[in-house]
Structure formats: C-alpha cells, structure tokens
Design a protein around this motif. Sequence first.
Motif, mmCIF file in Angstrom:
data_model
loop_
_atom_site.group_PDB
_atom_site.id
_atom_site.type_symbol
_atom_site.label_atom_id
_atom_site.label_comp_id
_atom_site.label_asym_id
_atom_site.label_seq_id
_atom_site.Cartn_x
_atom_site.Cartn_y
_atom_site.Cartn_z
ATOM 1 N N LEU A 104 43.544 -49.229 -39.706
ATOM 2 C CA LEU A 104 43.876 -48.465 -40.913
ATOM 3 C C LEU A 104 42.877 -48.739 -42.034
ATOM 4 O O LEU A 104 42.996 -48.188 -43.119
ATOM 5 C CB LEU A 104 45.288 -48.828 -41.378
ATOM 6 C CG LEU A 104 46.404 -48.580 -40.370
ATOM 7 C CD1 LEU A 104 47.745 -49.050 -40.937
ATOM 8 C CD2 LEU A 104 46.468 -47.124 -39.961
ATOM 9 N N ASP A 105 41.896 -49.578 -41.766
ATOM 10 C CA ASP A 105 40.969 -50.058 -42.794
ATOM 11 C C ASP A 105 40.089 -48.987 -43.426
ATOM 12 O O ASP A 105 39.627 -49.159 -44.553
ATOM 13 C CB ASP A 105 40.057 -51.146 -42.201
ATOM 14 C CG ASP A 105 40.846 -52.325 -41.700
ATOM 15 O OD1 ASP A 105 41.735 -52.796 -42.420
ATOM 16 O OD2 ASP A 105 40.590 -52.769 -40.569
ATOM 17 N N HIS A 106 39.835 -47.901 -42.742
ATOM 18 C CA HIS A 106 38.881 -46.908 -43.242
ATOM 19 C C HIS A 106 39.533 -45.814 -44.077
ATOM 20 O O HIS A 106 38.844 -44.938 -44.585
ATOM 21 C CB HIS A 106 38.120 -46.290 -42.079
ATOM 22 C CG HIS A 106 37.424 -47.304 -41.235
ATOM 23 N ND1 HIS A 106 36.397 -48.083 -41.702
ATOM 24 C CD2 HIS A 106 37.663 -47.724 -39.974
ATOM 25 C CE1 HIS A 106 36.003 -48.920 -40.754
ATOM 26 N NE2 HIS A 106 36.762 -48.717 -39.690
ATOM 27 N N TYR A 107 40.842 -45.874 -44.245
ATOM 28 C CA TYR A 107 41.556 -44.834 -44.977
ATOM 29 C C TYR A 107 41.892 -45.340 -46.368
ATOM 30 O O TYR A 107 42.677 -46.258 -46.533
ATOM 31 C CB TYR A 107 42.813 -44.399 -44.199
ATOM 32 C CG TYR A 107 42.405 -43.684 -42.958
ATOM 33 C CD1 TYR A 107 42.177 -42.312 -42.967
ATOM 34 C CD2 TYR A 107 42.163 -44.382 -41.775
ATOM 35 C CE1 TYR A 107 41.742 -41.651 -41.827
ATOM 36 C CE2 TYR A 107 41.734 -43.732 -40.640
ATOM 37 C CZ TYR A 107 41.525 -42.371 -40.670
ATOM 38 O OH TYR A 107 41.079 -41.726 -39.552
ATOM 39 N N ARG A 108 41.267 -44.745 -47.385
ATOM 40 C CA ARG A 108 41.427 -45.192 -48.770
ATOM 41 C C ARG A 108 42.607 -44.494 -49.452
ATOM 42 O O ARG A 108 43.108 -44.965 -50.455
ATOM 43 C CB ARG A 108 40.158 -44.940 -49.593
ATOM 44 C CG ARG A 108 38.865 -45.513 -49.023
ATOM 45 C CD ARG A 108 38.932 -46.862 -48.373
ATOM 46 N NE ARG A 108 39.248 -47.981 -49.229
ATOM 47 C CZ ARG A 108 39.640 -49.180 -48.777
ATOM 48 N NH1 ARG A 108 39.771 -49.406 -47.498
ATOM 49 N NH2 ARG A 108 39.914 -50.146 -49.612
ATOM 50 N N ALA A 109 43.037 -43.367 -48.923
ATOM 51 C CA ALA A 109 44.169 -42.641 -49.496
ATOM 52 C C ALA A 109 45.474 -43.328 -49.067
ATOM 53 O O ALA A 109 45.486 -44.085 -48.088
ATOM 54 C CB ALA A 109 44.156 -41.187 -49.018
ATOM 55 N N PRO A 110 46.555 -43.065 -49.772
ATOM 56 C CA PRO A 110 47.836 -43.655 -49.377
ATOM 57 C C PRO A 110 48.228 -43.238 -47.952
ATOM 58 O O PRO A 110 47.831 -42.178 -47.475
ATOM 59 C CB PRO A 110 48.833 -43.078 -50.384
ATOM 60 C CG PRO A 110 48.018 -42.588 -51.520
ATOM 61 C CD PRO A 110 46.680 -42.226 -50.961
ATOM 62 N N LEU A 111 49.010 -44.078 -47.323
ATOM 63 C CA LEU A 111 49.611 -43.722 -46.053
ATOM 64 C C LEU A 111 50.864 -42.910 -46.347
ATOM 65 O O LEU A 111 51.593 -43.212 -47.295
ATOM 66 C CB LEU A 111 50.015 -44.973 -45.267
ATOM 67 C CG LEU A 111 48.904 -45.914 -44.832
ATOM 68 C CD1 LEU A 111 49.507 -47.136 -44.140
ATOM 69 C CD2 LEU A 111 47.910 -45.210 -43.920
ATOM 70 N N ARG A 112 51.110 -41.912 -45.540
ATOM 71 C CA ARG A 112 52.360 -41.161 -45.624
ATOM 72 C C ARG A 112 53.120 -41.435 -44.334
ATOM 73 O O ARG A 112 52.606 -41.194 -43.245
ATOM 74 C CB ARG A 112 52.113 -39.665 -45.790
ATOM 75 C CG ARG A 112 53.423 -38.913 -46.046
ATOM 76 C CD ARG A 112 53.181 -37.476 -46.349
ATOM 77 N NE ARG A 112 52.917 -36.803 -45.087
ATOM 78 C CZ ARG A 112 52.540 -35.555 -44.972
ATOM 79 N NH1 ARG A 112 52.313 -34.834 -46.045
ATOM 80 N NH2 ARG A 112 52.345 -35.014 -43.800
ATOM 81 N N ILE A 113 54.318 -41.959 -44.470
ATOM 82 C CA ILE A 113 55.136 -42.331 -43.322
ATOM 83 C C ILE A 113 56.341 -41.400 -43.290
ATOM 84 O O ILE A 113 57.110 -41.333 -44.250
ATOM 85 C CB ILE A 113 55.621 -43.798 -43.414
ATOM 86 C CG1 ILE A 113 54.444 -44.750 -43.646
ATOM 87 C CG2 ILE A 113 56.397 -44.179 -42.160
ATOM 88 C CD1 ILE A 113 54.258 -45.183 -45.062
ATOM 89 N N THR A 114 56.494 -40.678 -42.192
ATOM 90 C CA THR A 114 57.623 -39.781 -42.011
ATOM 91 C C THR A 114 58.422 -40.269 -40.815
ATOM 92 O O THR A 114 57.852 -40.568 -39.763
ATOM 93 C CB THR A 114 57.138 -38.339 -41.758
ATOM 94 O OG1 THR A 114 56.290 -37.946 -42.828
ATOM 95 C CG2 THR A 114 58.311 -37.374 -41.654
#
Length: 154
Positions: A104-114
């Motif tokens: 998950l290290d390369h994603y700077r935007a928030p995580l969206r968990i559904t």
Amino acid sequence: MDNLPMPPDTCAPLPASLLPHSPPMVLIDTIDQWDCDSIQCSAHSHLYESNPLRDRGRLSVFTGVEYAAQAMAAHARLSQPSGEPPGKGFLAVASRLKASVDTLDHYRAPLRITARALAQNTGSSMYQFRLESEGHCLLEGQLTAVVEPSVPGN
C-alpha cells in the motif's frame, strides 16, 4: 443494495469509539456512509511510518484485511440494537482474496474501505470487502467473523 449516504444531520461516531482497539491500532479515520447492509470508511494510516502493521518499512496489501475487519466491526456496532452490549468478535476466515498490488506504500490518497454484509446471525457474520485508492481496487475478498455473546456484568 443501495449504498445511501447518511442524512446530513446524522453524525457518524468516530471509529475508535466502536472498535476494541486503542491507537495506533485503530486504522480507519472516518465512517463516510453506512446503511443496514454496508459501510464505507476512509483511512490515511497507510501513509504513516508508525503504522503498527508495517514490516521492515513496508505495508503489505494483505494488511488491508485488518482495515476491512475494522470496517466490518464498526458496521456491526452501528447495526446493533441500541443499549445492547457488544459481543467480542474474532476474525475467523479471510477468503477469496484478490490483490492487484504488493504493498500500500505507493498510494498517497486515502484508502476507501467498503464492506457489505452477505450473511449475519447472532454468532457470526460474513462480509464482502473492497479496498481502493486513487480509483484502483487494491484488495478485495470475504471475511467471516465469529461473535461471542455478550455477558451482562462482564
């Protein structure tokens, strides 16, 4: 199932007030919307070097299972009849996992968990989940939790 936003006059509780964890293990930041069947949460904790799930400085995509489990637990608490004490839940099975990235290290935007409930009864629940960021599905699968009944006075 429609994923309807919460009415504007309804404030969702903070995830920490619904989960059996203490910081820094509370990974989700906000409950963005929920209804009787599903929940959507956001998280920034994947960006923190202090994230307790990091291993040798890396955050595996499979840590997303814990993010989904926390969304699932929050949904269970929000769906619980008022005044009823929560039972203690345990993640029993993670299945049908499909990852599209390694970390998950390369994603700077928030995580969206559904998370969406597939089946629930007094002793267990099964949810389908999806973890996304920057418009990409990073991890999806199913989680099954077992819930011990609450015992008054304990």
